[in-house]
Scaffold this active site. Structure first.
Site, PDB file in Angstrom:
ATOM      1  N   LYS A 185       0.810  -1.214   0.000  1.00 18.96           N
ATOM      2  CA  LYS A 185       0.000   0.000   0.000  1.00 18.96           C
ATOM      3  C   LYS A 185       0.851   1.276   0.000  1.00 18.96           C
ATOM      4  O   LYS A 185       2.046   1.236   0.269  1.00 18.96           O
ATOM      5  CB  LYS A 185      -0.943  -0.010   1.212  1.00 18.96           C
ATOM      6  CG  LYS A 185      -1.902  -1.199   1.224  1.00 18.96           C
ATOM      7  CD  LYS A 185      -2.787  -1.222  -0.007  1.00 18.96           C
ATOM      8  CE  LYS A 185      -3.905  -2.251   0.062  1.00 18.96           C
ATOM      9  NZ  LYS A 185      -3.473  -3.653   0.078  1.00 18.96           N
TER      10      LYS A 185
HETATM   11  C1  LIG Z   1      -9.698  -2.968  -1.499  1.00 20.48           C
HETATM   12  C2  LIG Z   1      -9.066  -3.704  -0.358  1.00 20.48           C
HETATM   13  N1  LIG Z   1      -9.812  -3.985   0.735  1.00 20.48           N
HETATM   14  C3  LIG Z   1      -9.273  -4.613   1.794  1.00 20.48           C
HETATM   15  C4  LIG Z   1      -7.953  -5.010   1.815  1.00 20.48           C
HETATM   16  C5  LIG Z   1      -7.456  -5.763   2.996  1.00 20.48           C
HETATM   17  O1  LIG Z   1      -6.337  -5.215   3.588  1.00 20.48           O
HETATM   18  P1  LIG Z   1      -5.255  -6.180   4.295  1.00 20.48           P
HETATM   19  O2  LIG Z   1      -4.536  -6.934   3.219  1.00 20.48           O
HETATM   20  O3  LIG Z   1      -4.388  -5.220   5.047  1.00 20.48           O
HETATM   21  O4  LIG Z   1      -6.010  -7.076   5.217  1.00 20.48           O
HETATM   22  C6  LIG Z   1      -7.151  -4.726   0.709  1.00 20.48           C
HETATM   23  C7  LIG Z   1      -5.717  -5.055   0.703  1.00 20.48           C
HETATM   24  O5  LIG Z   1      -5.144  -5.871   0.168  1.00 20.48           O
HETATM   25  C8  LIG Z   1      -7.725  -4.084  -0.419  1.00 20.48           C
HETATM   26  O6  LIG Z   1      -6.998  -3.823  -1.507  1.00 20.48           O
END
Ligand SMILES: Cc1ncc(COP(=O)(O)O)c(C=O)c1O
Length: 397
Positions: A185
């Site tokens: 990110k």
């Molecule tokens: C649109 C979206 N929602 C939720 C997530 C979930 O985040 P994490 O991978 O930190 O759990 C991500 C990340 O990969 C994402 O791109």
């Protein structure tokens, strides 16, 4: 082309190393009231302009505690876009609720509010607009829908740190919002998340869900840093979603550089779009005038008809992907199927999502997660634009 090496993500600075070392020297690695977690929460809340923030061990967890605090449970329906990372739908399943998919807008790739409105039933309790790739969703329309139908709006801002909608920061556009700190990110700290809200009540509920149903300690004693959680009594069902101090310190150290990352990302996207929009049949990402895009991902559409070729969209996309890679341009397909087409849902949903499917068939992302466009110096952006031009010309002839 081969001479210009792309920059790998995430960037780690001496300041990041020092921040992590300070935690090790302090010898306090965890705790809901420990200094790095509390510092990160205060600093991120201030950066977004939200009243409250809770750090978690993933963006998915941040989304889950928001849904749980909003009272979403078994039998409820939650509307989510058909194009996202699977976590958006999984967090709904965690609460025993049903994700109901809405198609996307073909231009912005974000949830289509009109299609979302058609999906509302008497069981619908919430809607989760995803600010996909860093472009805010159409929040006025989503909020109007939510108000009319009595839904809670929870923003999935996992990909959109720093993006603005009508001058307001994502994270303040609904009732609660979730951000991700995953290494890919724009604000990368390994694995982690941040849940923000303006509601004290939802904050208090989400804080308990994050910490096994316990109220987080109000005080922290540096002399007894591990004895802050012994007296609590659980008031609700919770999970253990606290991040550690090392991650929180790294995120805190990265946060002041987010504005720089956003500026570089927007500069790079503008530079690349200026080149790509000259080619008939190539459509760089659109940015409606009332919002900013932070280009966590840079998605390009190809249109065989406008390009004057006989290939199908899928064939043209695949040829371009191959040609780009041959030219040394980082390019990927991020997501290969709409969420309802994942095997997890395919048996229950026979429905088609034409805009999400068409978007995936006809687009690719310039830059990969290891070498994203937003991390690159201008020489790499220009080299990728040159490589794109050669690849495009080669497949048209
Ligand atoms: C649109 C979206 N929602 C939720 C997530 C979930 O985040 P994490 O991978 O930190 O759990 C991500 C990340 O990969 C994402 O791109």
């Amino acid at each position: 082309m081969g001479l210009v090496r792309p920059t790998r993500w995430p960037a780690i600075t001496d300041g990041d190393r020092a921040a992590v070392t300070r935690v090790l020297d302090r010898g306090v690695l965890s705790g809901a009231a420990a200094p790095e977690i509390r510092g990160l929460e205060a600093e991120f809340a201030a950066a977004v302009g939200a009243r409250f923030c809770l750090a978690t061990n993933s963006g998915t967890a941040a989304l889950h505690i928001a849904l749980a605090a909003a009272g979403i449970g078994a039998g409820d329906e939650v509307i989510v876009p058909a194009l996202s990372f699977i976590a958006t739908a999984q967090a709904v399943l965690y609460e025993g609720a049903t994700p109901v998919f809405a198609d996307i807008d073909p231009v912005t790739y974000n949830i289509d509010p009109a299609d979302a409105a058609r999906r509302v039933t008497e069981r619908t309790r919430a809607v989760v607009p995803v600010h996909l790739h860093g472009l805010p969703a159409d929040m006025d329309a989503i909020n109007a829908l939510a108000q009319g139908a009595g839904l809670t709006v929870i923003e999935d801002a996992a990909q959109a740190h720093g993006a603005l909608y009508k001058g307001r920061a994502v994270g303040t556009l609904g009732v609660m919002a979730a951000f991700s700190l995953n290494s890919t990110k724009n604000l990368p700290a390994g694995e982690g998340g941040l849940c923000v809200t303006g509601s004290e009540e939802l904050y208090a509920g989400a804080a308990r869900v994050r910490f096994d149903g316990l109220e987080p300690p109000s005080k922290w004693d540096p002399g007894h840093p591990l004895d802050d959680e012994t007296d609590g009594l659980a008031t609700l069902r919770g999970w253990m979603y606290l991040p550690g101090e090392l991650t929180a310190a790294l995120a805190r150290s990265q946060l002041p550089r987010l504005a720089e990352t956003t500026a570089r990302s927007q500069r790079n996207a503008a530079r690349l779009s200026e080149r790509l929009e000259r080619f008939p049949g190539v459509e760089p990402p659109a940015v409606p005038r009332d919002r900013t895009h932070v280009f966590h991902k840079y998605r390009v559409r190809v249109d065989p008809e406008r390009a004057g070729v006989r290939h199908s969209a899928i064939a043209l996309r695949d040829r371009l992907l191959e040609a780009l890679r041959a030219e040394g341009v980082e390019a990927v397909r991020w997501q290969t199927a709409p969420l309802p087409a994942h095997p997890l849902f395919a048996s229950t949903s026979g429905e088609r999502y034409p805009n999400a499917s068409a978007a995936l068939d006809s687009t690719l992302v310039i830059g990969s997660q290891s070498y994203p466009l937003f991390a690159q110096p201008l020489e790499v952006v220009d080299a990728w634009a040159d490589g794109f031009e050669r690849a495009w010309n080669a497949i048209l002839t």
